[in-house]
Write an enzyme that holds these catalytic residues in place. Structure first.
Site, PDB file in Angstrom:
ATOM      1  N   GLY A 174      35.540  37.364  45.877  1.00  0.00           N
ATOM      2  CA  GLY A 174      36.764  37.152  46.693  1.00  0.00           C
ATOM      3  C   GLY A 174      36.514  35.866  47.733  1.00  0.00           C
ATOM      4  O   GLY A 174      37.052  34.897  48.219  1.00  0.00           O
ATOM      5  N   ASP A 175      35.160  36.145  48.390  1.00  0.00           N
ATOM      6  CA  ASP A 175      34.782  35.396  49.356  1.00  0.00           C
ATOM      7  C   ASP A 175      33.956  34.017  48.631  1.00  0.00           C
ATOM      8  O   ASP A 175      34.397  32.788  49.056  1.00  0.00           O
ATOM      9  CB  ASP A 175      33.626  35.915  50.438  1.00  0.00           C
ATOM     10  CG  ASP A 175      34.324  36.806  51.401  1.00  0.00           C
ATOM     11  OD1 ASP A 175      35.314  36.519  51.808  1.00  0.00           O
ATOM     12  OD2 ASP A 175      33.639  37.847  51.205  1.00  0.00           O
TER      13      ASP A 175
END
Length: 393
Positions: A174-175
């Site tokens: 996600g990052d």
């Protein structure tokens, strides 16, 4: 010189998504000035450490994604520090931050304010749910992390064993994926500015990025009207495309193409399977039976033997741990594990290299991560000297 050695980036980010984005820029030669709040990026003290940490030491987390940057410490709520920041903005190419929406505006340092000081500025943000400037939603202002984004974006629902719970992907995709997309957006904005002289706002959201990453699940929902769910390591429309148990671990085999399927059946001594199941549809329909037949061959052999037998004819690989990766000559030949200095330690440490390869301006790790405020005098002293020179003129 790196491909981006003409760019100065003011990096107000912390933790993972923002620092990974600016790390990519630093590896490609940009001068990345990490502007840290009082006390610094709060992942500085995160383990692991080589030795017992001293006051200035930082752990592997911070080292990995902040290498090659310079650090200063500023309190944006302080008038003098705010003015120092604005003086840097006037000469910067890019400002990037990953605060909640509205945070920079509290300091009167939002995009509109900074653009008044530098009309060609590229302002970039990474947020959980994006910025109102590019699409306002009810979620903006909520805190978000990788786990939240993977859950909302559908990644966890399609990850894990069929009879198991939704599962987070190990690395913080996600990052990391959001950071990579943000880097692409910044470089596109730089190219646009070269053509027009115009700066702009670049915005990527963790939730948006995970929806993009679940690409296959999105179109499956549209085409079939059914939400896809977990099915382990297999693929919904291809077989074999799965992990198989070996005598000493696991291997993955991606022999779904007819040429690879035929070769696989020959190598495992079952040419009859290639004749009986010659096309994709028949293999998918009988995948459970075929999986058992392939597994009966793999479980009797080591991962190394399986790979030696199939390599060159069938896509195959062992499932490696990091110890295996460190021992793989390919990884070292590609400079994907690189040594850096570790402050306070009696030896160097190794971190992941840059996967972007270029023939003329190859990205590279340009030194260790900085100590907090290590370049304060160097950077702000230059600004003071430039101001005094301008006054004399």
């Amino acid at each position: 010189m790196g491909a981006l050695s003409n760019l100065r980036v003011l990096d107000l980010t912390q933790v993972l998504a923002g620092p990974y984005c600016t790390m990519l820029l630093a590896d490609m030669g940009a001068d990345v000035v990490k502007i840290e709040r009082p006390g610094g990026d709060f992942i500085r003290p995160n383990p692991p450490f080589v030795d017992d940490p001293d006051e200035e030491a930082y752990g592997g987390y911070f080292q990995s994604v902040n290498r090659g940057k310079r650090s200063i410490e500023l309190d944006l709520g302080d008038d003098d520090d705010r003015e120092a920041f604005l003086s840097l903005v006037e000469k910067a190419d890019v400002v990037i931050e990953n605060y909640r929406a509205g945070t920079m505006e509290k300091f009167d340092l939002g995009y509109e304010t900074l653009r008044e000081h530098n009309p060609q500025l590229i302002y970039s943000s990474i947020r959980g749910f994006g910025d109102p400037r590019t699409g306002e939603t009810h979620r903006q202002g909520q805190p978000s992390y990788d786990l939240i984004a993977q859950a909302l974006g559908g990644v966890m629902e399609i990850t894990g064993q069929e009879d198991g719970p939704p599962t987070k992907v190990g690395p913080g995709i996600g990052d990391l994926f959001t950071a990579t997309l943000n880097c692409i957006g910044i470089l596109a904005a730089v190219n646009h500015r070269e053509q027009t002289g115009e700066g702009q706002y670049v915005d990527t959201a963790l939730y948006d990025s995970m929806v993009s990453m679940t690409e296959r699940a999105i179109y499956q929902q549209s085409y079939t009207g059914e939400p896809p769910t977990r099915q382990g390591n297999s693929h919904p429309t291809l077989f074999p495309f799965d992990a198989f148990e070996a005598a000493d671990g696991h291997v993955v085999i991606a022999g779904f193409g007819t040429n690879h399927w035929t070769a696989l059946c020959e190598e495992i001594g079952r040419p009859d399977l290639a004749e009986e199941y010659p096309d994709r549809e028949s293999r998918l329909e009988n995948r459970e039976y075929l999986r058992e037949e392939i597994s009966s061959w793999t479980t009797e052999r080591t991962a190394e033997t399986i790979c030696e037998t199939l390599e060159g004819r069938v896509p195959v690989a062992p499932v490696q741990n990091t110890e295996d990766i460190f021992a793989d000559s390919h990884v070292h030949d590609r400079d994907m594990i690189v040594p850096v200095e570790q402050p306070g330690a009696g030896r160097e440490v190794e971190i992941a290299g840059n996967p972007i390869k270029m023939t003329e301006t190859p990205p590279r790790v340009r030194g260790r991560a900085p100590l907090l405020g290590e370049h304060q005098e160097e950077i702000l002293g230059d600004e003071t000297a430039d101001a005094e020179t301008a006054a004399d003129d």
